[in-house]
Design a protein around this motif. Structure first.
Motif, PDB file in Angstrom:
ATOM      1  N   LEU A 128      -7.618  10.219  54.601  1.00 18.52           N
ATOM      2  CA  LEU A 128      -8.144   8.860  54.749  1.00 18.52           C
ATOM      3  C   LEU A 128      -9.335   8.623  53.817  1.00 18.52           C
ATOM      4  CD1 LEU A 128      -8.028   6.150  56.184  1.00 18.52           C
ATOM      5  CD2 LEU A 128      -9.423   7.139  58.008  1.00 18.52           C
ATOM      6  N   ALA A 129     -10.252   9.577  53.743  1.00 19.22           N
ATOM      7  CA  ALA A 129     -11.429   9.412  52.885  1.00 19.22           C
ATOM      8  C   ALA A 129     -11.045   9.371  51.412  1.00 19.22           C
ATOM      9  CB  ALA A 129     -12.430  10.539  53.143  1.00 19.22           C
ATOM     10  N   THR A 130     -10.086  10.199  51.014  1.00 18.21           N
ATOM     11  CA  THR A 130      -9.656  10.215  49.612  1.00 18.21           C
ATOM     12  C   THR A 130      -8.953   8.923  49.238  1.00 18.21           C
ATOM     13  OG1 THR A 130      -9.400  12.615  49.733  1.00 18.21           O
ATOM     14  CG2 THR A 130      -8.352  11.510  47.891  1.00 18.21           C
ATOM     15  N   SER A 131      -8.080   8.438  50.109  1.00 20.44           N
ATOM     16  CA  SER A 131      -7.368   7.206  49.774  1.00 20.44           C
ATOM     17  C   SER A 131      -8.309   6.011  49.738  1.00 20.44           C
ATOM     18  CB  SER A 131      -6.231   6.965  50.770  1.00 20.44           C
ATOM     19  OG  SER A 131      -6.730   6.809  52.078  1.00 20.44           O
ATOM     20  N   ALA A 132      -9.252   5.938  50.665  1.00 20.50           N
ATOM     21  CA  ALA A 132     -10.223   4.837  50.661  1.00 20.50           C
ATOM     22  C   ALA A 132     -11.112   4.904  49.425  1.00 20.50           C
ATOM     23  CB  ALA A 132     -11.062   4.882  51.932  1.00 20.50           C
ATOM     24  N   GLY A 133     -11.587   6.093  49.097  1.00 18.12           N
ATOM     25  CA  GLY A 133     -12.447   6.241  47.927  1.00 18.12           C
ATOM     26  C   GLY A 133     -11.725   5.959  46.621  1.00 18.12           C
ATOM     27  N   ALA A 134     -10.473   6.409  46.505  1.00 22.07           N
ATOM     28  CA  ALA A 134      -9.718   6.187  45.276  1.00 22.07           C
ATOM     29  C   ALA A 134      -9.377   4.709  45.090  1.00 22.07           C
ATOM     30  CB  ALA A 134      -8.440   7.024  45.295  1.00 22.07           C
ATOM     31  N   ALA A 135      -9.005   4.035  46.170  1.00 20.34           N
ATOM     32  CA  ALA A 135      -8.690   2.607  46.068  1.00 20.34           C
ATOM     33  C   ALA A 135      -9.933   1.812  45.669  1.00 20.34           C
ATOM     34  CB  ALA A 135      -8.129   2.103  47.395  1.00 20.34           C
ATOM     35  N   ALA A 136     -11.062   2.126  46.292  1.00 22.33           N
ATOM     36  CA  ALA A 136     -12.302   1.421  45.954  1.00 22.33           C
ATOM     37  C   ALA A 136     -12.753   1.751  44.534  1.00 22.33           C
ATOM     38  CB  ALA A 136     -13.393   1.768  46.953  1.00 22.33           C
ATOM     39  N   ALA A 137     -12.532   2.983  44.082  1.00 19.81           N
ATOM     40  CA  ALA A 137     -12.909   3.365  42.719  1.00 19.81           C
ATOM     41  C   ALA A 137     -12.115   2.574  41.689  1.00 19.81           C
ATOM     42  CB  ALA A 137     -12.698   4.866  42.515  1.00 19.81           C
ATOM     43  N   ALA A 138     -10.851   2.288  41.976  1.00 21.72           N
ATOM     44  CA  ALA A 138     -10.044   1.487  41.055  1.00 21.72           C
ATOM     45  C   ALA A 138     -10.603   0.070  40.926  1.00 21.72           C
ATOM     46  CB  ALA A 138      -8.599   1.451  41.535  1.00 21.72           C
ATOM     47  N   ILE A 139     -11.001  -0.525  42.046  1.00 17.66           N
ATOM     48  CA  ILE A 139     -11.565  -1.873  42.007  1.00 17.66           C
ATOM     49  C   ILE A 139     -12.932  -1.870  41.332  1.00 17.66           C
ATOM     50  CG2 ILE A 139     -12.306  -3.835  43.413  1.00 17.66           C
ATOM     51  CD1 ILE A 139      -9.277  -3.426  43.273  1.00 17.66           C
ATOM     52  N   VAL A 140     -13.727  -0.849  41.560  1.00 18.85           N
ATOM     53  CA  VAL A 140     -15.032  -0.741  40.903  1.00 18.85           C
ATOM     54  C   VAL A 140     -14.848  -0.610  39.392  1.00 18.85           C
ATOM     55  CG1 VAL A 140     -17.055   0.758  40.630  1.00 18.85           C
ATOM     56  CG2 VAL A 140     -16.278   0.127  42.901  1.00 18.85           C
ATOM     57  N   TYR A 141     -13.846   0.145  38.983  1.00 18.74           N
ATOM     58  CA  TYR A 141     -13.554   0.271  37.550  1.00 18.74           C
ATOM     59  C   TYR A 141     -13.207  -1.095  36.956  1.00 18.74           C
ATOM     60  CZ  TYR A 141     -11.284   1.544  33.200  1.00 18.74           C
ATOM     61  OH  TYR A 141     -10.930   1.620  31.872  1.00 18.74           O
ATOM     62  N   LEU A 142     -12.372  -1.863  37.660  1.00 13.33           N
ATOM     63  CA  LEU A 142     -12.032  -3.203  37.182  1.00 13.33           C
ATOM     64  C   LEU A 142     -13.261  -4.114  37.157  1.00 13.33           C
ATOM     65  CD1 LEU A 142      -8.591  -3.949  38.856  1.00 13.33           C
ATOM     66  CD2 LEU A 142      -9.073  -3.643  36.424  1.00 13.33           C
ATOM     67  N   ALA A 143     -14.133  -3.980  38.135  1.00  8.48           N
ATOM     68  CA  ALA A 143     -15.339  -4.805  38.169  1.00  8.48           C
ATOM     69  C   ALA A 143     -16.254  -4.492  36.987  1.00  8.48           C
ATOM     70  CB  ALA A 143     -16.085  -4.600  39.483  1.00  8.48           C
ATOM     71  N   HIS A 144     -16.298  -3.217  36.580  1.00  5.11           N
ATOM     72  CA  HIS A 144     -17.149  -2.825  35.456  1.00  5.11           C
ATOM     73  C   HIS A 144     -16.520  -3.167  34.109  1.00  5.11           C
ATOM     74  CE1 HIS A 144     -20.619  -0.809  37.204  1.00  5.11           C
ATOM     75  NE2 HIS A 144     -19.809  -0.334  38.134  1.00  5.11           N
ATOM     76  N   ASN A 145     -15.218  -2.923  33.967  1.00  6.59           N
ATOM     77  CA  ASN A 145     -14.577  -3.028  32.657  1.00  6.59           C
ATOM     78  C   ASN A 145     -13.610  -4.198  32.521  1.00  6.59           C
ATOM     79  OD1 ASN A 145     -15.868  -0.640  31.808  1.00  6.59           O
ATOM     80  ND2 ASN A 145     -14.326   0.568  32.841  1.00  6.59           N
ATOM     81  N   GLY A 146     -13.104  -4.708  33.617  1.00 10.67           N
ATOM     82  CA  GLY A 146     -12.109  -5.768  33.554  1.00 10.67           C
ATOM     83  C   GLY A 146     -10.781  -5.235  33.030  1.00 10.67           C
ATOM     84  N   ASN A 147      -9.847  -6.160  32.812  1.00 13.56           N
ATOM     85  CA  ASN A 147      -8.546  -5.799  32.256  1.00 13.56           C
ATOM     86  C   ASN A 147      -8.081  -6.982  31.415  1.00 13.56           C
ATOM     87  OD1 ASN A 147      -5.900  -5.117  31.708  1.00 13.56           O
ATOM     88  ND2 ASN A 147      -5.542  -4.257  33.736  1.00 13.56           N
ATOM     89  N   SER A 148      -8.133  -6.814  30.113  1.00 14.42           N
ATOM     90  CA  SER A 148      -7.846  -7.934  29.218  1.00 14.42           C
ATOM     91  C   SER A 148      -6.377  -8.341  29.264  1.00 14.42           C
ATOM     92  CB  SER A 148      -8.251  -7.582  27.783  1.00 14.42           C
ATOM     93  OG  SER A 148      -7.551  -6.426  27.357  1.00 14.42           O
ATOM     94  N   SER A 149      -5.464  -7.422  29.513  1.00 16.14           N
ATOM     95  CA  SER A 149      -4.047  -7.784  29.528  1.00 16.14           C
ATOM     96  C   SER A 149      -3.684  -8.628  30.744  1.00 16.14           C
ATOM     97  CB  SER A 149      -3.171  -6.525  29.465  1.00 16.14           C
ATOM     98  OG  SER A 149      -3.409  -5.727  30.588  1.00 16.14           O
ATOM     99  N   SER A 150      -4.428  -8.481  31.852  1.00 18.81           N
ATOM    100  CA  SER A 150      -4.167  -9.335  33.019  1.00 18.81           C
ATOM    101  C   SER A 150      -5.186 -10.451  33.176  1.00 18.81           C
ATOM    102  CB  SER A 150      -4.161  -8.560  34.319  1.00 18.81           C
ATOM    103  OG  SER A 150      -4.273  -7.233  34.219  1.00 18.81           O
ATOM    104  N   ASN A 151      -6.065 -10.601  32.184  1.00 19.48           N
ATOM    105  CA  ASN A 151      -7.114 -11.633  32.199  1.00 19.48           C
ATOM    106  C   ASN A 151      -8.072 -11.482  33.378  1.00 19.48           C
ATOM    107  OD1 ASN A 151      -6.323 -12.890  29.835  1.00 19.48           O
ATOM    108  ND2 ASN A 151      -4.786 -14.115  30.907  1.00 19.48           N
TER     109      ASN A 151
END
Length: 194
Positions: A128-151
């Motif tokens: 549970l802790a790994t899945s919650a942390g990994a999912a949140a890390a993906a969103i944090v990465y998008l918040a920091h870097n964005g994704n130009s291909s998906s605008n």
């Protein structure tokens, strides 16, 4: 593990004397691992609670032209961050409830059932802790870097406090994950030595 007795070769000055070398007492070794287990549980509780509390208090508002029209970023705007908060709250709740079992493992170091129960439940908490942390890390990465291909635009240039809090929460979650991994390893070694 049986104790060994080594008898030294008789020398001229120690004729008739035996030297006894005993192996470490297994109960003391198991008690030591149980104490380490308890301390690691306290560390995992602290990091899981810190992750949940930091995520739960992460919000930031930016004024846009007037005070009545504002941009706001909050953890409850994203289901992934909500899952993170709920998941880390469950993990910290389990870890608090597991403390009495850890204390019993200190008092009764040869109890196999308690160790087996803890290793199974720790594995569930780790998942549970790994899945919650990994999912949140993906969103944090998008918040920091964005994704130009998906605008998707990076929002951390504007919402710096929000991004710092959610990034800190993710780091605290992975500290909790490392503590739980060590808890599982210690329990596995203690069961293997039984």
């Amino acid at each position: 593990m049986p104790a060994t007795i080594d008898v030294a070769e008789p020398s001229s000055s120690a004729k008739g004397k035996a030297v006894i070398v005993a192996a470490p007492h297994p109960a003391k070794w198991k008690k030591g691992t149980a104490i380490i287990d308890f301390v690691l549980r306290l560390g995992a509780i602290a990091s899981a609670l810190a992750a949940a509390a930091t995520m739960g208090t992460s919000d930031e508002s930016l004024p846009f032209f007037t005070q009545f029209f504002q941009f706001e970023a909050s953890y409850d705007d994203m289901p992934t961050f909500q899952f993170f908060l709920i998941g880390m709250a469950f993990v910290s709740g389990y870890l608090v409830l597991s403390l009495p079992f850890s204390i019993v493992a200190i008092v009764r170091p040869h109890a196999v059932g308690i160790r087996l129960f803890l290793i199974i439940m720790d594995t569930v908490a780790l998942t549970l802790a790994t899945s919650a942390g990994a999912a949140a890390a993906a969103i944090v990465y998008l918040a920091h870097n964005g994704n130009s291909s998906s605008n998707w635009l990076a929002i951390c240039n504007q919402f710096t406090d929000f991004c710092q809090k959610v990034s800190g929460a993710v780091v605290a979650a992975f500290v909790c994950v490392v503590c739980i991994v060590f808890l599982i390893l210690i329990s596995a070694v203690a069961l293997r030595r039984h």
